[in-house]
Write an enzyme that holds these catalytic residues in place. Structure first.
Site, PDB file in Angstrom:
ATOM      1  CG  ASN A   9      -2.030  -9.454  10.996  1.00 37.45           C
ATOM      2  OD1 ASN A   9      -1.620 -10.507  10.775  1.00 37.45           O
ATOM      3  ND2 ASN A   9      -3.325  -8.901  10.442  1.00 37.45           N
ATOM      4  CE  LYS A  11      -2.210  -6.855   7.810  1.00 37.81           C
ATOM      5  NZ  LYS A  11      -2.884  -5.963   7.012  1.00 37.81           N
ATOM      6  CG  HIS A  97      -7.474  -9.381   8.960  1.00 41.98           C
ATOM      7  ND1 HIS A  97      -7.222  -8.632   7.920  1.00 41.98           N
ATOM      8  CD2 HIS A  97      -6.607  -8.516   9.742  1.00 41.98           C
ATOM      9  CE1 HIS A  97      -6.593  -7.609   7.938  1.00 41.98           C
ATOM     10  NE2 HIS A  97      -6.109  -7.400   8.920  1.00 41.98           N
ATOM     11  CD  GLU A  99      -5.190  -7.777   5.158  1.00 40.52           C
ATOM     12  OE1 GLU A  99      -4.590  -8.994   5.477  1.00 40.52           O
ATOM     13  OE2 GLU A  99      -4.703  -6.865   5.191  1.00 40.52           O
ATOM     14  CD  GLU A 169      -7.508  -4.889  11.960  1.00 44.96           C
ATOM     15  OE1 GLU A 169      -6.334  -4.370  12.623  1.00 44.96           O
ATOM     16  OE2 GLU A 169      -7.578  -5.743  11.147  1.00 44.96           O
ATOM     17  N   GLY A 175      -3.374  -0.600   6.343  1.00 49.70           N
ATOM     18  CA  GLY A 175      -2.183  -0.351   5.438  1.00 49.70           C
ATOM     19  C   GLY A 175      -2.306   0.653   4.500  1.00 49.70           C
ATOM     20  CB  SER A 215      -2.496   3.265   9.731  1.00 54.40           C
ATOM     21  OG  SER A 215      -2.714   2.799   8.312  1.00 54.40           O
TER      22      SER A 215
HETATM   23  P1  PGA Z   1      -1.955  -2.099   9.522  1.00 55.29           P
HETATM   24  O1  PGA Z   1      -2.630  -3.192   9.554  1.00 55.29           O
HETATM   25  O2  PGA Z   1      -1.341  -1.738  10.828  1.00 55.29           O
HETATM   26  O3  PGA Z   1      -0.672  -2.256   8.329  1.00 55.29           O
HETATM   27  O4  PGA Z   1      -2.734  -0.857   9.040  1.00 55.29           O
HETATM   28  C1  PGA Z   1      -3.352  -3.762  10.403  1.00 55.29           C
HETATM   29  C2  PGA Z   1      -4.047  -5.133  10.358  1.00 55.29           C
HETATM   30  O5  PGA Z   1      -4.632  -5.144   9.139  1.00 55.29           O
HETATM   31  O6  PGA Z   1      -4.269  -5.720  11.227  1.00 55.29           O
END
Ligand code: PGA
Length: 253
Positions: A9, A11, A97, A99, A169, A175, A215
């Site tokens: 992903n 983003k 997601h 976000e 998630e 993140g 992560s």
């Molecule tokens: P990350 O993000 O691996 O940077 O924690 C995962 C995601 O938001 O899909």
């Protein structure tokens, strides 16, 4: 056996040129997913065709959109429809997601419509769910995630449900460098599968891939993916580094 999936992903990161370079490095690296494994790249809309073109160099690599509209077509400036995605051969789309939920106000109800419209156009939705830290601290994460599934997915028929991928998630792990422990990941994945089983029966529940996100890194992917109910990962930060994402693909069961 369920499909094992490594999904990048990106983003809102990387220019087109940087993205092209990263894709080429990964796809030509010699890491070859077997017939039971898939690698997805969820990239920004303007990069989808390039991603599909590059992904087609190798079997089992696919482009995915990061979002789509819940509307079929019409006067919705700035939106991209599932039908448009389909018209450029995009076969996967992230839906919900955290976000999108947090910064764009996407609700379970709206996400249910996005899931449906993806399926109408034979696009596999990668439906994201997961709790915030506050919910985890109250130990109500199981009920919270169950409600997300119920409100966004349980209007689907069994046949439709078989075409959905779920990504768990936990928001507190995205993140942040904090990963759910393998025990926490396995526990929630088993819970999700039991909720699916209650609604759709064991046979279907056993066939649905449930990815872990939050992560996932080159050095923890193997341990996470080894959990019985973890069928791969949705990877943000580490998917932007070719060598790390290649290791993560290698870690698939
Ligand atoms: P990350 O993000 O691996 O940077 O924690 C995962 C995601 O938001 O899909």
């Amino acid at each position: 056996m369920r499909k094992q999936i490594a999904a990048a992903n990106w983003k809102m990161n990387l220019t087109y040129q940087q993205g092209a370079e990263l894709l080429k490095t990964i796809v030509t690296s010699g890491v070859s997913p077997n017939e039971n494994q898939q690698v997805l790249f969820a990239v920004p809309f303007p990069y989808l065709e390039l991603t599909n073109d590059t992904a087609h160099l190798k079997e089992n690599y696919f482009a995915a959109a990061q979002n789509c509209s819940d509307k079929k077509s019409g006067a919705y400036t700035g939106e991209v429809s599932a039908e448009m995605l389909k018209s450029i051969d995009v076969l996967f789309c992230l839906v919900g997601h955290s976000e999108r939920r947090e910064y764009f106000g996407e609700t379970n109800d709206l996400l249910g419509r996005k899931v449906s419209i993806c399926l109408t156009y034979d696009i596999t939705p990668v439906f994201c769910c997961g709790e915030a830290l506050r919910i985890r601290e109250q130990n109500t994460q199981n009920a919270f995630v169950e409600q997300q599934l119920r409100e966004s997915l349980f209007h689907l028929s069994s046949e439709q449900m078989l075409n959905v991928i779920i990504a768990y998630e936990p928001i507190w792990a995205i993140g942040t460098g904090k990963t759910a422990s393998t025990a926490q990941a396995q526990e929630m994945h088993a819970h999700i599968r039991s909720v699916l089983q209650k609604q759709y029966g064991q046979e279907i529940a056993q066939k649905i891939s449930i990815l872990y996100g939050g992560s996932v890194k080159a050095n923890n992917a193997k341990e996470l993916f080894a959990c019985e109910d973890v069928d791969g990962g949705l990877v943000g930060g580490a998917s932007l580094i070719a060598s790390d994402f290649i290791e993560i693909i290698r870690a698939l069961k």
